[in-house]
Design an enzyme around this catalytic site. Structure first.
Site, mmCIF file in Angstrom:
data_model
loop_
_atom_site.group_PDB
_atom_site.id
_atom_site.type_symbol
_atom_site.label_atom_id
_atom_site.label_comp_id
_atom_site.label_asym_id
_atom_site.label_seq_id
_atom_site.Cartn_x
_atom_site.Cartn_y
_atom_site.Cartn_z
ATOM 1 C CE LYS A 81 0.957 1.243 4.700
ATOM 2 N NZ LYS A 81 1.343 2.803 4.973
ATOM 3 C CB ALA B 150 11.327 -1.730 8.127
ATOM 4 C CB ALA B 151 9.572 -0.147 2.902
ATOM 5 N N GLY B 152 7.637 0.997 4.805
ATOM 6 C CA GLY B 152 6.330 1.886 4.964
ATOM 7 C C GLY B 152 5.239 1.560 3.966
ATOM 8 N N GLY C 181 4.333 -6.188 6.224
ATOM 9 C CA GLY C 181 3.622 -7.300 6.974
ATOM 10 C C GLY C 181 2.245 -7.065 6.932
ATOM 11 C CG ASP D 119 -1.551 0.608 8.121
ATOM 12 O OD1 ASP D 119 -1.475 0.913 8.219
ATOM 13 O OD2 ASP D 119 0.393 0.285 7.771
HETATM 14 O O1 C5P Z 1 -0.202 -1.411 14.756
HETATM 15 P P1 C5P Z 1 1.394 -1.713 14.096
HETATM 16 O O2 C5P Z 1 1.798 -2.077 14.833
HETATM 17 O O3 C5P Z 1 1.491 -1.824 13.179
HETATM 18 O O4 C5P Z 1 1.779 -0.484 14.944
HETATM 19 C C1 C5P Z 1 3.433 -0.013 15.410
HETATM 20 C C2 C5P Z 1 4.245 1.196 15.606
HETATM 21 O O5 C5P Z 1 3.501 2.261 15.473
HETATM 22 C C3 C5P Z 1 3.016 0.991 17.118
HETATM 23 O O6 C5P Z 1 3.731 0.415 17.954
HETATM 24 C C4 C5P Z 1 3.253 2.576 17.891
HETATM 25 O O7 C5P Z 1 4.312 2.622 18.585
HETATM 26 C C5 C5P Z 1 3.241 3.189 16.344
HETATM 27 N N1 C5P Z 1 1.554 3.921 15.518
HETATM 28 C C6 C5P Z 1 1.357 4.452 16.623
HETATM 29 N N2 C5P Z 1 -0.338 5.437 16.199
HETATM 30 C C7 C5P Z 1 -1.266 4.308 14.711
HETATM 31 C C8 C5P Z 1 0.018 3.236 14.786
HETATM 32 C C9 C5P Z 1 1.356 3.081 14.970
HETATM 33 O O8 C5P Z 1 1.503 5.379 17.007
HETATM 34 N N3 C5P Z 1 -2.371 4.820 14.670
#
Ligand code: C5P
Length: 297
Positions: free
Chosen positions: A13, A99-101, A105, A139
């Site tokens: 995405k 780990a690219a955005g 995963g 995501d």
């Molecule tokens: O939800 P996910 O594990 O993919 O998020 C990875 C990290 O990104 C979280 O541990 C958090 O630090 C940060 N994050 C956040 N706010 C969001 C989504 C992600 O702070 N809405």
């Protein structure tokens, strides 16, 4: 291992907008983001196993472990089913940079839930699977509702949007740079910067106006996280400047370091992606959206 039973693609995405609105007590951030799938995809294959249990293999050995979201998604579904399920071997072939955005995963996790729901005949609907997915990552729910959607909350409240008008996309990454999403969020200033207002983009998408989509991108300040990543990582800044200089409005995807540029011109997209590749950068030629009679190119 028997014959292949089920093969599914897990697309990457990009974020056409990402507005961070606030900090939550649990460490997450409230946000609004417009997500769009791109054809760059991982492949997952599910094989029947005679023996019970879950076997997970991955083309990238360092990702072949029980922390992988594929393994965790399979376990979560099994636990939700509350009963022992037939044995399965899952093989993940990675194509999306990590780990690219680009949500690789998360997309793998969603694809696993979709595939195993069928494979095991569990009959869960999309909303139920998305809820399971939300526990695995912010995501993940989006990938049940793409190709184009607005996500709110911490990412788990998803509203489907009309498909984007067709545009060519160039994805590019600085060589060898991987960023932790958590670290990027942690580096946001306090107070948070004013978030971009998404209305012009949402209007452009609802009207299917690709000129307005490009104008949104060209306007800059469409991703709060870019305010952290761009000044800290000159390679990301350079890539964005390069894409813009070559005539493609460009932005950071998610927490980066991947960036993307969009253009209606096939020739331009080909030329730019080739040039980046010749310069030794990791670049992918893709597209987004749907072709309609009004926007063929
Ligand atoms: O939800 P996910 O594990 O993919 O998020 C990875 C990290 O990104 C979280 O541990 C958090 O630090 C940060 N994050 C956040 N706010 C969001 C989504 C992600 O702070 N809405």
């Amino acid at each position: 291992m028997g014959a292949p039973s089920l093969l599914i693609k897990a697309p990457a995405k990009i974020n056409l907008a990402l507005a961070v609105h606030g900090r939550r007590a649990d460490g997450y951030h409230t946000l609004e983001t417009v997500l769009q799938t791109v054809p760059l995809a991982d492949t997952l294959t599910f094989f029947h196993r005679r023996k019970p249990g879950l076997l997970f293999r991955c083309s990238a050995p360092e990702l072949e472990n029980v922390d992988n979201l594929v393994y965790r998604a399979a376990r979560a579904l099994e636990e939700d089913a509350g009963t022992a399920l037939p044995g399965v071997e899952i093989v993940l072939r990675k194509a999306i940079p990590r780990a690219a955005g680009l949500g690789g995963g998360s997309s793998d996790a969603a694809a696993t839930l979709i595939a195993l729901n069928r494979f095991w005949g569990l009959g869960r609907n999309r909303d139920q699977l998305a809820r399971l997915g939300a526990a695995l990552g912010s995501d993940v729910p989006f990938f049940f509702y793409g190709p184009t959607a607005l996500a709110r909350g911490r990412g788990e409240i998803v509203t489907v949007l009309p498909p984007l008008p067709f545009l060519w996309a160039v994805l590019a990454l600085p060589a060898g740079l991987r960023l932790s999403t958590a670290a990027v969020y942690r580096a946001l200033p306090d107070p948070l910067p004013p978030p971009p207002g998404l209305e012009p983009l949402l209007r452009a998408i609802r009207q299917g106006d690709r000129g307005q989509v490009l104008q949104w991108l060209a306007g800059g300040n469409i991703n709060t996280l870019a305010g952290v990543v761009r000044p800290r990582y000159p390679e990301v800044h350079d890539l964005l400047t390069t894409l813009t200089g070559l005539g493609l409005p460009a932005a950071l995807s998610g927490s980066g370091p991947a960036v993307f540029g969009l253009t209606p011109s096939r020739q331009k997209a080909f030329a730019v992606s080739r040039r980046l590749q010749e310069e030794g950068r990791q670049a992918y030629l893709c597209w987004v959206g749907e072709r309609t009679p009004g926007n063929r190119s």
